[in-house]
Write an enzyme that holds these catalytic residues in place. Structure first.
Site, PDB file in Angstrom:
ATOM      1  N   THR A 181       5.255  -8.973  -3.536  1.00  0.00           N
ATOM      2  CA  THR A 181       3.846  -9.361  -3.499  1.00  0.00           C
ATOM      3  C   THR A 181       2.854  -8.205  -3.549  1.00  0.00           C
ATOM      4  OG1 THR A 181       3.925  -9.390  -1.075  1.00  0.00           O
ATOM      5  CG2 THR A 181       4.352 -11.478  -2.230  1.00  0.00           C
ATOM      6  N   GLU A 182       3.291  -6.973  -3.198  1.00  0.00           N
ATOM      7  CA  GLU A 182       2.306  -5.885  -3.062  1.00  0.00           C
ATOM      8  C   GLU A 182       2.934  -4.537  -3.418  1.00  0.00           C
ATOM      9  OE1 GLU A 182       0.307  -5.951   0.756  1.00  0.00           O
ATOM     10  OE2 GLU A 182       0.434  -8.132   0.892  1.00  0.00           O
ATOM     11  N   LEU A 183       3.535  -4.442  -4.576  1.00  0.00           N
ATOM     12  CA  LEU A 183       4.285  -3.237  -4.926  1.00  0.00           C
ATOM     13  C   LEU A 183       3.363  -2.047  -5.177  1.00  0.00           C
ATOM     14  CD1 LEU A 183       6.909  -1.762  -5.759  1.00  0.00           C
ATOM     15  CD2 LEU A 183       6.570  -2.704  -8.064  1.00  0.00           C
TER      16      LEU A 183
END
Length: 704
Positions: free
Chosen positions: A308-310
């Site tokens: 979700t938040e690389l």
């Protein structure tokens, strides 16, 4: 593959960058068949079919800030809007949809912005941009309402949270939000949310309260897809995976308590060199089915996952080099795409200047006018718009079918036959087929053959021109000639005065000639209809038996124009046959245009792939190449076909005939031509479309 191509590939292909390997991706792919026929059902062989990805089914997303969307905001840049629509099909707001922000503005304003997000063009496909909802409940102090921060009564806290969840998901019902991070960072932001709501602590009690939040969201919007989201899971530093297991245990506890959890999010703020194998293992732990419990005696199915938040946490991983950042990015992407439980990857911001840690995946925009793709960003582009982006094509076979393997998603299918083109848009998520009809009769190429191949080019003194040709199916007797002085009868005055030739197979010299022997060659040449060369001239000619790929090496002591020819002495539509000619040389204008010729014997028609290559050769290390080749096919003075920049649908055709691949989107030229037989003569010229000059490769392939 022509002799020249074999040489080029062997010597220069190591200079080309290797594409990321594709492994175990069957679950991401579908087999798709295009059936081409006429209204009566007769198969049409030789139709050109191209299948191009428009929008992947997999989520490739990025985080954005509100200001990136609107001109006049400090974060806005038209390059950002273009990048959003070129490299992504989904966005996540960093802050805009968080609790206090939502309550601080009108519902109408929020929904207006959501609509503006959807109006963006996912991968330029015409599809609306997808949106992840981030985040319904998160314990970070800065984004919590002041009244909640001041509460001390657990019951009041629980009521406040549940009411917010209901209001939040009522607001976004039918707003087109794909899924929501309903609960964020259970293990790391505890003080103002879970510890206030459940001061007694304990896994079961906390899970039961969180389950109520999920129930409230589903009650407000039964169609909402709800995730739990957490960090330091994918990049957990111990091989015992203890934090990964703890995360799975908590999610299962929420589900056991009746919480309708739909997915598990992994933030992936990577702060160490995590391998693909580690990521795959952790995906498998998290997506495994829930074990049986008293409430669920048969257990529950495993959940879907998303990264979700690389991004790369260089504040924690201070020694990370750009190459290491690219390696970790590639590892996470490869593992995500390979694991069947993962539905998407979202990078946490595109560019450094508005990234929360000044280190985004994609762009270094320290020069606002010149955004530079970072090595980690290139890893994204190489996969998302390269390895995993369908762009395939080829010819329909004898049954009228073309079958290709595509990555699941929306595709444009283009089919061309005898100058008519039809286009279709299809969402391909499983094996399928498409029938395309043309009001035409099949092309009959069974009785045609190439009987003569030739190349005309200018040569400097001691320069060598390599004319490549291929004999398929066995050994053939061929007449090979190089005309220099004989060209004077055609009005060419700057001919090479004394050419010589060698025929080679690889490094082996098969035959050689300097001054031709009229007594040996004339009768054969006359019988084949070759133009006359004066006995005793300094032209050159010989007859030899050859097979497979061959090279005619032409040179001379003085500069001038030469015409090199290869004649099949017993041309036929069956048995061994000439199938390909190619030559690399300088081309400019007038008598110095690189020109190939061919004669189509037999009856019916022949199908040919014709190419003029410059830019791809430059990428392979060939110097001074033509920047923008243009090819034109003539029958006499009549233009039969022309092409400036090649169409990607021909990539599959090139592969079928053994030609090396052209660079996607390059200014090389290529076309597919259907020409008449009956001994018709054709020529192909390659020139600079922009008037430029340089070295170019000209190729003619027969397609059976």
């Amino acid at each position: 593959m022509s002799p020249f191509q074999r040489c080029i590939v062997a010597a220069l292909l190591t200079l080309a960058a290797a594409a990321p390997a594709v492994a175990q991706l069957e679950h991401r792919q579908s087999a798709y068949t295009v059936q081409v026929q006429n209204p009566g059902g007769t198969p049409l062989a030789g139709a050109t079919v191209r299948v191009e990805m428009m929008n992947p089914a997999f989520r490739f997303g990025t985080a954005i800030v509100f200001g990136e969307l609107y001109a006049g905001q400090s974060e806005y840049d038209v390059k950002g809007i273009d990048a959003l629509q070129n490299y992504f099909n989904s966005v996540t707001f960093g802050n805009y949809m968080k609790w206090s922000y939502i309550e601080g503005r009108s519902d109408a304003a929020t929904l207006s912005t959501i609509n503006d997000v959807h109006a963006l063009n996912a991968f330029g496909s015409g599809d609306d941009m997808r949106l992840r909802g981030h985040v319904t409940v998160w314990g970070a102090q800065y984004q919590l309402p002041a009244d909640l921060r001041a509460m001390t009564d657990p019951a009041a806290v629980q009521t406040r949270i549940r009411n917010h969840v209901t209001d939040y998901h009522t607001l976004f019902k039918d707003a087109g939000v794909d899924n929501f991070d309903l609960y964020n960072e259970h293990f790391h932001e505890r003080e103002f949310i879970i510890e206030k709501a459940v001061p007694s602590g304990g896994l079961a009690d906390e899970a039961a309260e969180v389950a109520e939040w999920f129930k409230a969201a589903k009650a407000a919007d039964p169609e909402a897809v709800l995730f739990i989201n957490e960090y330091n899971i994918l990049n957990f530093w111990q091989e015992n995976d203890s934090d990964v297991i703890a995360y799975k245990t908590f999610v299962d506890a929420v589900r056991d308590a009746g919480g309708p959890v739909d997915g598990i999010g992994l933030q992936a703020h990577m702060d160490r060199l995590t391998t693909k194998a580690q990521a795959l293992r952790r995906f498998s732990i998290l997506s495994a089915p829930m074990a049986p419990t008293a409430n669920h005696p048969e257990g529950l199915p495993g959940l879907r996952l998303e990264v979700t938040e690389l991004d790369i946490n260089t504040q924690g991983w201070t020694s990370a080099t750009p190459a290491q950042q690219a390696e970790v990015t590639a590892n996470v992407l490869d593992a995500s795409f390979e694991h069947p439980a993962v539905d998407g990857v979202t990078i946490w911001g595109m560019r450094d200047s508005i990234h929360w840690r000044d280190n985004s995946i994609l762009f270094d925009d320290s020069d606002p006018d010149n955004w530079v793709v970072k090595p980690s960003g290139q890893a994204w582009i190489d996969r998302v718009k390269g390895t995993w982006w369908t762009d395939i094509g080829g010819l329909s076979g004898s049954t009228g079918r073309y079958t290709g393997t595509v990555f699941k998603g929306k595709h444009r299918i283009t089919v061309s036959y005898l100058g008519e083109t039809k286009e279709y848009i299809r969402d391909i998520t499983a094996d399928g087929n498409l029938t395309v009809e043309f009001d035409a009769e099949p092309i009959d190429t069974s009785a045609s053959f190439l009987s003569n191949l030739s190349v005309r080019a200018p040569l400097d003194a001691d320069q060598t021109l390599s004319l490549g040709f291929v004999v398929d199916g066995g050994s053939k007797s061929v007449l090979t000639r190089v005309a220099g002085p004989a060209l004077a009868s055609f009005g060419i005055t700057n001919f090479m005065p004394d050419p010589q030739l060698e025929i080679r197979q690889g490094e082996t010299v098969i035959a050689t000639n300097n001054d031709w022997d009229a007594a040996t060659v004339s009768a054969t040449a006359d019988g084949l209809g070759a133009f006359t060369m004066d006995p005793g001239s300094k032209d050159t000619a010989l007859i030899a038996a050859v097979s497979g790929p061959n090279t005619v090496e032409i040179s001379g002591d003085a500069a001038g124009v030469v015409l090199s020819e290869v004649y099949d002495t017993a041309a036929s539509s069956t048995g061994p046959r000439l199938s390909n000619v190619s030559a690399l040389n300088f081309t400019s204008s007038g008598d110095n245009v690189l020109t190939a010729g061919f004669v189509v014997g037999g009856s019916g028609q022949a199908r040919l792939l014709i190419r003029g290559v410059g830019p791809t050769l430059a990428e392979l290390g060939v110097p001074n190449t033509l920047v923008d080749p243009k090819i034109t096919v003539f029958q006499g003075s009549t233009v039969v076909a022309t092409n400036d920049n090649w169409d990607g649908s021909l990539a599959g055709v090139a592969s079928e005939v053994g030609a090396f691949a052209l660079t996607a989107g390059s200014k090389d030229a290529a076309l597919l031509a259907v020409v008449n037989a009956e001994g018709a003569s054709y020529t192909v010229q390659v020139v600079g479309a922009d008037g430029g000059t340089g070295r170019a490769l000209i190729e003619v392939y027969e397609i059976r």
